[in-house]
Design a protein around this motif. Sequence first.
Motif, mmCIF file in Angstrom:
data_model
loop_
_atom_site.group_PDB
_atom_site.id
_atom_site.type_symbol
_atom_site.label_atom_id
_atom_site.label_comp_id
_atom_site.label_asym_id
_atom_site.label_seq_id
_atom_site.Cartn_x
_atom_site.Cartn_y
_atom_site.Cartn_z
ATOM 1 N N THR A 76 0.845 -1.178 -0.116
ATOM 2 C CA THR A 76 -0.119 -0.076 -0.091
ATOM 3 C C THR A 76 0.821 1.251 0.033
ATOM 4 O O THR A 76 2.049 1.249 0.145
ATOM 5 C CB THR A 76 -0.865 0.067 1.194
ATOM 6 N N SER A 77 0.030 2.412 -0.087
ATOM 7 C CA SER A 77 0.682 3.623 -0.420
ATOM 8 C C SER A 77 -0.218 4.592 0.317
ATOM 9 O O SER A 77 -1.045 5.004 -0.335
ATOM 10 C CB SER A 77 1.341 4.027 -1.672
ATOM 11 N N ALA A 78 0.226 5.110 1.525
ATOM 12 C CA ALA A 78 -0.803 6.331 2.181
ATOM 13 C C ALA A 78 -0.534 7.596 1.237
ATOM 14 O O ALA A 78 -1.795 8.468 1.028
ATOM 15 C CB ALA A 78 -0.111 6.666 3.665
ATOM 16 N N ALA A 79 0.504 7.860 0.735
ATOM 17 C CA ALA A 79 0.606 9.038 -0.061
ATOM 18 C C ALA A 79 -0.310 8.921 -1.253
ATOM 19 O O ALA A 79 -1.026 9.998 -1.631
ATOM 20 C CB ALA A 79 2.068 9.239 -0.503
ATOM 21 N N SER A 80 -0.392 7.849 -1.951
ATOM 22 C CA SER A 80 -1.215 7.609 -3.241
ATOM 23 C C SER A 80 -2.519 7.847 -2.579
ATOM 24 O O SER A 80 -3.656 8.392 -3.595
ATOM 25 C CB SER A 80 -1.027 6.308 -3.899
ATOM 26 N N THR A 81 -2.869 7.395 -1.472
ATOM 27 C CA THR A 81 -4.411 7.453 -0.995
ATOM 28 C C THR A 81 -4.789 8.764 -0.782
ATOM 29 O O THR A 81 -5.839 9.367 -1.238
ATOM 30 C CB THR A 81 -4.526 6.722 0.381
ATOM 31 N N GLU A 82 -3.880 9.517 -0.152
ATOM 32 C CA GLU A 82 -4.208 11.137 0.067
ATOM 33 C C GLU A 82 -4.563 11.792 -1.406
ATOM 34 O O GLU A 82 -5.289 12.329 -1.340
ATOM 35 C CB GLU A 82 -3.127 11.587 0.722
ATOM 36 N N ALA A 83 -3.691 11.469 -2.204
ATOM 37 C CA ALA A 83 -3.418 12.292 -3.577
ATOM 38 C C ALA A 83 -4.714 11.776 -4.330
ATOM 39 O O ALA A 83 -5.500 12.753 -4.683
ATOM 40 C CB ALA A 83 -2.494 11.748 -4.482
ATOM 41 N N THR B 135 -12.615 4.957 -8.593
ATOM 42 C CA THR B 135 -11.334 4.988 -7.773
ATOM 43 C C THR B 135 -11.557 4.007 -6.818
ATOM 44 O O THR B 135 -12.094 3.764 -6.060
ATOM 45 C CB THR B 135 -11.400 6.450 -7.069
ATOM 46 N N TYR B 136 -10.190 3.060 -6.542
ATOM 47 C CA TYR B 136 -10.280 1.906 -5.610
ATOM 48 C C TYR B 136 -9.524 2.311 -4.666
ATOM 49 O O TYR B 136 -8.251 2.772 -4.690
ATOM 50 C CB TYR B 136 -9.571 0.816 -6.438
ATOM 51 N N GLU B 137 -10.051 2.132 -3.145
ATOM 52 C CA GLU B 137 -9.325 2.352 -2.311
ATOM 53 C C GLU B 137 -9.369 0.912 -1.451
ATOM 54 O O GLU B 137 -10.288 0.509 -0.802
ATOM 55 C CB GLU B 137 -10.028 3.394 -1.269
ATOM 56 N N TYR B 138 -8.243 0.358 -1.458
ATOM 57 C CA TYR B 138 -8.308 -1.071 -0.598
ATOM 58 C C TYR B 138 -7.124 -1.276 0.022
ATOM 59 O O TYR B 138 -5.967 -0.506 0.125
ATOM 60 C CB TYR B 138 -8.475 -2.030 -1.863
ATOM 61 N N THR B 139 -7.143 -1.823 1.028
ATOM 62 C CA THR B 139 -6.172 -1.969 2.258
ATOM 63 C C THR B 139 -6.167 -3.456 2.835
ATOM 64 O O THR B 139 -7.134 -4.145 2.508
ATOM 65 C CB THR B 139 -6.493 -1.051 3.660
ATOM 66 N N SER B 140 -5.341 -3.562 4.110
ATOM 67 C CA SER B 140 -5.756 -4.782 4.734
ATOM 68 C C SER B 140 -6.704 -4.760 5.679
ATOM 69 O O SER B 140 -7.114 -3.466 5.963
ATOM 70 C CB SER B 140 -4.243 -5.205 5.319
ATOM 71 N N TRP B 141 -7.018 -5.696 6.342
ATOM 72 C CA TRP B 141 -8.067 -5.753 7.511
ATOM 73 C C TRP B 141 -7.532 -4.888 8.473
ATOM 74 O O TRP B 141 -8.519 -4.114 9.096
ATOM 75 C CB TRP B 141 -8.537 -7.063 7.856
ATOM 76 N N THR B 142 -6.451 -4.976 8.755
ATOM 77 C CA THR B 142 -5.924 -4.276 10.242
ATOM 78 C C THR B 142 -5.903 -2.823 10.176
ATOM 79 O O THR B 142 -6.148 -2.339 10.941
ATOM 80 C CB THR B 142 -4.663 -4.731 10.242
ATOM 81 N N SER B 143 -6.105 -2.164 9.129
ATOM 82 C CA SER B 143 -6.000 -0.587 8.836
ATOM 83 C C SER B 143 -7.361 -0.117 8.194
ATOM 84 O O SER B 143 -7.526 0.952 8.336
ATOM 85 C CB SER B 143 -4.870 -0.132 8.071
ATOM 86 N N LEU C 172 -11.333 4.201 7.499
ATOM 87 C CA LEU C 172 -12.997 4.575 7.209
ATOM 88 C C LEU C 172 -13.256 5.696 8.229
ATOM 89 O O LEU C 172 -13.909 6.507 8.179
ATOM 90 C CB LEU C 172 -13.714 3.449 7.383
ATOM 91 N N ALA C 173 -12.689 5.259 9.711
ATOM 92 C CA ALA C 173 -13.108 6.255 10.566
ATOM 93 C C ALA C 173 -12.653 7.548 10.386
ATOM 94 O O ALA C 173 -13.189 8.598 10.902
ATOM 95 C CB ALA C 173 -12.528 5.709 11.896
ATOM 96 N N THR C 174 -11.335 7.998 9.906
ATOM 97 C CA THR C 174 -10.964 9.061 9.648
ATOM 98 C C THR C 174 -11.774 9.837 8.365
ATOM 99 O O THR C 174 -11.974 10.769 8.410
ATOM 100 C CB THR C 174 -9.368 8.790 8.808
ATOM 101 N N GLN C 175 -12.053 8.903 7.415
ATOM 102 C CA GLN C 175 -12.987 9.591 6.337
ATOM 103 C C GLN C 175 -14.312 9.746 6.771
ATOM 104 O O GLN C 175 -14.885 10.883 6.335
ATOM 105 C CB GLN C 175 -13.030 8.364 5.246
ATOM 106 N N THR C 176 -14.802 9.175 7.808
ATOM 107 C CA THR C 176 -16.178 9.580 8.514
ATOM 108 C C THR C 176 -15.915 10.906 8.935
ATOM 109 O O THR C 176 -16.950 11.821 9.101
ATOM 110 C CB THR C 176 -16.546 8.593 9.327
ATOM 111 N N VAL C 177 -14.870 11.123 9.980
ATOM 112 C CA VAL C 177 -14.843 12.464 10.508
ATOM 113 C C VAL C 177 -14.795 13.452 9.519
ATOM 114 O O VAL C 177 -15.507 14.598 9.771
ATOM 115 C CB VAL C 177 -13.654 12.572 11.323
ATOM 116 N N GLY C 178 -14.120 13.527 8.296
ATOM 117 C CA GLY C 178 -14.243 14.419 7.421
ATOM 118 C C GLY C 178 -15.446 14.424 6.438
ATOM 119 O O GLY C 178 -15.266 15.375 5.667
#
Length: 474
Positions: free
Chosen positions: A44-51, A107-115, A120-126
């Motif tokens: 994964t890449s958090a930077a890609s997610t933010e962009a 736009t595909y947003e996929y991660t492991s179960w652990t994160s 989603l919680a962060t996206q919910t707040v925003g």
Amino acid sequence: MKKRVKSSKVKKLTALILTAGMCVSLAACGSGTDEQSAQENAQTSAASTEAAQTQTESQGTEAAQSTDAASGQGTSLRIAWWGSQERHNDTIEALDLYAEETGSEFTYEYTSWTSYFENLATQTVGGNLPDIIQMSTTDIINYSQNGQIIDLQPYVDDGTIDVTNIDESSLSGGMVNGQLAGFTTGSNTIAVFYNTEIFDQAGVAYPSDDWTWSEFLSTAKEIYDATGIQTEIPFLSEARWAVEAMVRSMGYDFFSEDGTSLPWAEDEAVVTAVANTIQSIYEGVQEGYLVDPEVQVAWSATEDYYISQGNAAMSLNLSNYYTVYSQALGQELGLAMVPQMDEGTQTGMYLNPNMYWSISANCENPQAAAAVINYLINDETAAKLIGTDRGISLSSAIRDMMATDAETDVYTKNSLEYVNRVSAVVSSTNPADPVNSAELISVLKNDYVAVMYGEMTAQDCVADFIAQAASILP
């Protein structure tokens, strides 16, 4: 969707987390589900997610409002799920076909179960949740009650989501307070995977579907004594699946119908039997015929698990992982139902909604999103690509197609046959877990692991779980 068009309009995003577990929840994965899986791997890449999120947020809504919602023409949607790299690849391939056919953009947003739910919680707040969300059985109630996902029933009623080949009872797993909060991706169940070659080597008979926990343990010991090959600790990553099978075989549901209590906790005989069985599992660890918990708890990737290496006689897991382990091993594993209690009066087996597809409340074109869900559930090409990874399809037409299609691999056919066997002895699918259940199930998981490490007695494990339920459940 049969047709493939040359040009693709898909925007891809590989989101979050450096490594992943396939924590096998129900699921699952189910419960916990899934899927809920400490075994699922993703780069994964958090930077890609933010962009990608910034890009998605900046897109106007004019085009979406002028599109044909049912077909998805010109619609741009964000879709989020957790899983293994194989799940990511298969899901993207299926959705790429849909995008090319309909002119949609994803736009595909996929991660492991652990994160996944942390993200989603962060996206919910925003206020920035994806349009289509893969949802677990333990979290769907909270998201629904907080108004973060919408009722899908109107899209069933108007035919956007076709339920012609789906039993009404199969939809019950996604119902929350009278609303269809999520559409079940497929059903799964619990299972014992066993290595037939190791059984043959040890000269031990294959297990039957009506065996007991003591027979399971004696079988594991007999194989170990004959070959030195161990059996994996039953459900070390999710003790709930073991305990639920235990109490069900003694006539109780795991949670009460209103989700406020553990109905079996009032029956002293059941509580004692559960504690004794967990103690027997611990004794198997001490005697060496079950895997050392310090070794097993560290497993994350599919290839880490002894069952996938040919180094375990048996593994207890969710049925939708059968194909993954068999493919890794390169041979067909056997499938048997999870043992029932020695004192049990019936099978402890149950069917779970593996996970759900839900639509977020901030989705600007929910009908187009519902059309995508319909495709994932009812399209034959999508079903072939995704297989049984998210559970056995609710659609009888899809199940029949996969069971008879010459292209369906033998592992998938074995999974279909096994779930049909379980369906014959189980009357209904579990509802979504109650509010706060994820916290409570985590208590059981941690206490169960502590027992296997010798840090807690089995009796204290069960007693603590029951005590915590009284304060955690609503």
